[in-house]
Design an enzyme around this catalytic site. Structure first.
Site, PDB file in Angstrom:
ATOM      1  N   TYR A   1       3.968   5.362  11.272  1.00  0.00           N
ATOM      2  CA  TYR A   1       4.147   3.984  11.834  1.00  0.00           C
ATOM      3  C   TYR A   1       5.194   3.275  10.939  1.00  0.00           C
ATOM      4  CZ  TYR A   1       0.284   3.303   8.628  1.00  0.00           C
ATOM      5  OH  TYR A   1      -0.690   3.321   7.745  1.00  0.00           O
TER       6      TYR A   1
ATOM      7  N   ARG B   1       1.033  -1.180   0.188  1.00  0.00           N
ATOM      8  CA  ARG B   1       0.104   0.056   0.014  1.00  0.00           C
ATOM      9  C   ARG B   1       0.933   1.220   0.172  1.00  0.00           C
ATOM     10  NH1 ARG B   1      -1.985   0.574   5.449  1.00  0.00           N
ATOM     11  NH2 ARG B   1      -0.783   2.376   5.622  1.00  0.00           N
TER      12      ARG B   1
ATOM     13  N   HIS C   1      -3.661   4.543   4.658  1.00  0.00           N
ATOM     14  CA  HIS C   1      -4.807   3.285   4.688  1.00  0.00           C
ATOM     15  C   HIS C   1      -5.944   3.895   4.136  1.00  0.00           C
ATOM     16  CE1 HIS C   1      -7.538   0.182   6.147  1.00  0.00           C
ATOM     17  NE2 HIS C   1      -8.226   0.969   6.732  1.00  0.00           N
TER      18      HIS C   1
END
Length: 401
Positions: A307, A294, A298
């Site tokens: 993160y 990805r 998200h």
């Protein structure tokens, strides 16, 4: 500016940038850990037919499933990925401009979706999550219809039975149960159609998915479980979700699993065709793990810089699914500059059409939601409708004052 460079053009914050991340530990994974969790003493097997450099790799088991792919069809796969990425980029921009409430980008996952989507027959049935914009494109769903729900003007935007493409599913993992039940029905009907269910690596931790695996295996349902492992379940990396590669989970339920390079559109096409063929011939379910990444957030409410590190993204940018197919097309003399220029113009036209369509979407009737709860009405719904009407009227009264 070429469309395939969208991922590389997305701004990145430096490794030292921590604005807005007070109290949040930032995780950076190394390349060595990307396949962590493999069974001890074994390496995960990866099906790949097209390398990141655009080189065709021979594969004795899966070559036959793409042996008949013509140069025209290869250009079609490339066009599908480019236009899907352009649509996705436009939707992200519209959300940033306040035209959509939320958007889940597929950036980086185009090959997994287009490859698997083009493997389907018209009579096959698809159960997506909320990120399968490329599969929707392959099924003939108007791209603008995908945006109504994210704008808040409808509850879906298309008739699932018109394209055999179910409405987007927001509840994580539940569509695998829907797909399994539908596939069991297909088997009872005696047809040779297949069903495919899409889900992410995060959803593989849901109980619904395990139940789907159990039912589909026991009843030999003609369903393909297509997991797009994009490495992150929002902020949770894959190695914290499973002790083994996801495709190996199928073994415990009694059916095969395979991992394919999710950035290789030919590989995804071949493996999905193989899995669908198994389903149609009565051999039961298959788990396909498309190992991809990805590239963006998200959803547009997420900040991936909290993160994961830039180094990881940069490594995956070199595996870009669109760029690798372009390299193959050019090296094989299957496409010229005229083709790429025409496609660039077509992609810009698509972006303009999407912008105009979204801004022209009419607001829904504020009371329509109450009409679709019970077929014959209900006293409690009538009471709630009256309360909502009084609430709306209060704003009109304030305006009069």
């Amino acid at each position: 500016m070429t469309v395939e460079s969208t991922a590389a053009r997305t701004p990145r914050r430096s490794a030292g940038s921590k604005a807005g991340t007070t109290g949040t530990k930032r995780t950076t994974r190394t390349t060595a850990k990307k396949d962590a969790g493999a069974t001890k003493g074994t390496e995960p097997q990866l099906v790949q037919l097209l390398t990141p450099e655009g080189k065709r790799v021979k594969n004795a088991e899966y070559d036959k499933y793409v042996a008949g792919v013509t140069p025209e069809e290869l250009r079609g796969l490339y066009r599908d990925m480019v236009l899907t990425r352009r649509f996705d980029a436009e939707a992200t921009s519209l959300q940033r401009q306040g035209e959509l409430g939320l958007w889940a980008s597929l950036l980086g996952q185009e090959a997994a979706q287009i490859g698997s989507g083009r493997a389907l027959r018209d009579d096959d049935y698809v159960f997506p999550t909320y990120r399968e914009h490329g599969v929707a494109w392959c099924r003939g769903v108007n791209p603008t219809n995908l945006l109504g729900m994210f704008r808040g003007v409808n509850n879906g935007g298309w008739d699932p039975n018109s394209n055999n493409f179910h409405l987007y599913t927001i509840v994580i993992g539940s569509q695998t149960l829907h797909a399994t039940g539908y596939a069991m029905g297909v088997a009872k009907d005696g047809t040779d159609s297949a069903v495919i269910a899409y889900f992410g690596d995060g959803a593989s931790s849901q109980g619904d998915v395990a139940e789907s695996f159990t039912f589909s295996a026991v009843y030999n349902a003609p369903v393909v479980f297509f997991c797009q492992n994009n490495q992150w379940a929002i902020s949770e990396p894959t190695e914290k979700q499973s002790r083994v590669p996801i495709y190996q989970r199928a073994q415990g339920f009694g059916f095969p699993g395979v991992r394919v390079d999710g950035n290789d559109v030919l590989g995804c096409l071949a493996v999905t065709r193989w899995a669908l063929e198994r389903a149609r011939s009565g051999e039961g379910p298959t788990l396909v793990e498309a190992f991809t990444y990805r590239m963006g957030a998200h959803t547009t409410s997420d900040d991936p810089t909290r993160y994961r590190g830039d180094e990881e993204r940069q490594a995956w940018e070199a595996k870009d699914p669109i760029l690798r197919l372009r390299r193959y097309l050019e090296a094989s003399n299957h496409a010229d500059e005229g083709f790429f220029a025409e496609l660039e113009a077509e992609s810009e036209a698509l972006g303009k059409r999407v912008r105009e369509a979204v801004r022209a979407m009419p607001d829904p009737d504020h009371f329509a939601i109450f009409e679709n709860v019970y077929a014959d009405g209900h006293a409690l719904v009538d009471e709630e409708r009256a309360q909502f009407a009084a609430y709306q009227a209060a704003f009109a009264d304030e305006g009069d004052n």
